[in-house]
Scaffold this motif. Sequence first.
Motif, PDB file in Angstrom:
ATOM      1  N   ALA A 166       0.833  -1.209   0.000  1.00  0.00           N
ATOM      2  CA  ALA A 166       0.000   0.000   0.000  1.00  0.00           C
ATOM      3  C   ALA A 166       0.865   1.255   0.000  1.00  0.00           C
ATOM      4  O   ALA A 166       0.575   2.226  -0.717  1.00  0.00           O
ATOM      5  N   ALA A 167       1.940   1.247   0.786  1.00  0.00           N
ATOM      6  CA  ALA A 167       2.849   2.393   0.822  1.00  0.00           C
ATOM      7  C   ALA A 167       3.535   2.580  -0.522  1.00  0.00           C
ATOM      8  O   ALA A 167       3.721   3.716  -0.996  1.00  0.00           O
ATOM      9  N   ARG A 168       3.904   1.471  -1.169  1.00  0.00           N
ATOM     10  CA  ARG A 168       4.520   1.565  -2.493  1.00  0.00           C
ATOM     11  C   ARG A 168       3.526   2.124  -3.514  1.00  0.00           C
ATOM     12  O   ARG A 168       3.869   3.006  -4.311  1.00  0.00           O
ATOM     13  N   ALA A 170       0.969   4.046  -3.022  1.00  0.00           N
ATOM     14  CA  ALA A 170       0.754   5.477  -2.795  1.00  0.00           C
ATOM     15  C   ALA A 170       1.983   6.281  -3.159  1.00  0.00           C
ATOM     16  O   ALA A 170       1.894   7.325  -3.826  1.00  0.00           O
ATOM     17  N   GLY A 171       3.156   5.803  -2.756  1.00  0.00           N
ATOM     18  CA  GLY A 171       4.393   6.548  -2.969  1.00  0.00           C
ATOM     19  C   GLY A 171       4.811   6.644  -4.418  1.00  0.00           C
ATOM     20  O   GLY A 171       5.408   7.649  -4.830  1.00  0.00           O
ATOM     21  N   THR A 181      -7.909   8.358   3.641  1.00  0.00           N
ATOM     22  CA  THR A 181      -7.373   7.168   4.295  1.00  0.00           C
ATOM     23  C   THR A 181      -8.229   6.880   5.519  1.00  0.00           C
ATOM     24  O   THR A 181      -8.619   7.804   6.242  1.00  0.00           O
ATOM     25  N   TRP A 218       3.548   7.172   7.667  1.00  0.00           N
ATOM     26  CA  TRP A 218       4.430   6.523   6.682  1.00  0.00           C
ATOM     27  C   TRP A 218       3.941   6.847   5.265  1.00  0.00           C
ATOM     28  O   TRP A 218       4.739   7.178   4.379  1.00  0.00           O
ATOM     29  N   ILE A 219       2.633   6.806   5.045  1.00  0.00           N
ATOM     30  CA  ILE A 219       2.088   6.967   3.701  1.00  0.00           C
ATOM     31  C   ILE A 219       1.854   8.432   3.331  1.00  0.00           C
ATOM     32  O   ILE A 219       2.159   8.861   2.212  1.00  0.00           O
ATOM     33  N   VAL A 272      -6.533   3.057   1.644  1.00  0.00           N
ATOM     34  CA  VAL A 272      -5.940   4.257   1.062  1.00  0.00           C
ATOM     35  C   VAL A 272      -6.630   4.493  -0.276  1.00  0.00           C
ATOM     36  O   VAL A 272      -6.628   3.616  -1.152  1.00  0.00           O
TER      37      VAL A 272
END
Length: 357
Positions: A166-168, A170-171, A181, A218-219, A272
């Motif tokens: 999920a972080a990838r 979004a990033g 979120t 983090w996100i 997200v």
Amino acid sequence: MTAQQHRRSFLTLCGAAAVLKPHVAFADGASRIRVGQIGTAHAHAAGKMETFRKLSDHYEVIGVVEPDQQRRERAKASKAYADLPWMTEQQLLNAPELACVAVETEIDQLVPTAQRCVDAGMHVHLDKPAGESLAAFRRLHESATEKNRCIQMGYMFRYNPAFVLAARAAGEGWLGTVFETHGVISKKVNQAARDSLSQYRGGTMFELGCHLIDALVWILGAPDKVTSFGRKTLNDDLVDNMLATFEYPRATASIRTSVVEPFGFQRRQFTVVGTEGVAEIRPLEPPRMELSLERDHGGFKRGTQSPEFPPRQGRYDGDMLDLAAVIRGEKKLEWDAGHDLAAHEAILRASGLEVDR
């Protein structure tokens, strides 16, 4: 400020290398990191010790500190601590070639104990949340930076593969502009646990919701504004049902947490939402995700799919394997001082607590 900017700000604070220098010399890849644990009171303490012992190719556990006699006797009788040496804090911190200490005390003693460990030259795995003082937590990170030591926080979703994806997403822009979120993390606890939790003014958001706030920062980075809503469901002192909202220039977020929900574990979730896609994790452990994309990205196709994640060997394996690599100087820790301080400030505000600077 974005998470990436927080990471850059920490490297500026360090003014030095991207990786830490090893605490001890590792003459060959088989050398093990000498580690100890202070405290057995934290809910994650036994799990962390089981992980250190399981990862025996990487770690050598040299001892445990528990000043409370009743806790010590209970721990001695458990499998996690069987046959380990018990010692005083001074004996542990003076042990030859000790490199790392896991701090697993009661919450109000986490940061003071970690400060003594860093002052003694140790890397630290510090369980959560990092106390009620942002200023004390900042001093701890400043000391670690001066000594070129790592502080790894024990937030349990940092190495969860669904959160990593999920972080990838979004990033790397797969989701477009993230504008929403939402997270829920709840459970039901008995009266003894309620009595223990009630000593913390921040209630269930402080003790449990902190995990998802760490993931949110983090996100999306540090929020511009945090608003806390707390309610008491039962007739005691525990704020057991909480909601916090987080405001960003282009996004809003919410985290809910309670300890009165009988089926809370299966309803735990984190979503997200962006202008071009959605990453929805439910449940959180073992993780299941639906990833919906308007366009192909990163090997994933347009439309909705359910990524398959390999079975996790243990909840904390990723933490401790990563920590070993950082201590050996092979890499930097992804979550740095900038992130940790931003997350902790957000946790304090979401818990309705004052923020000292």
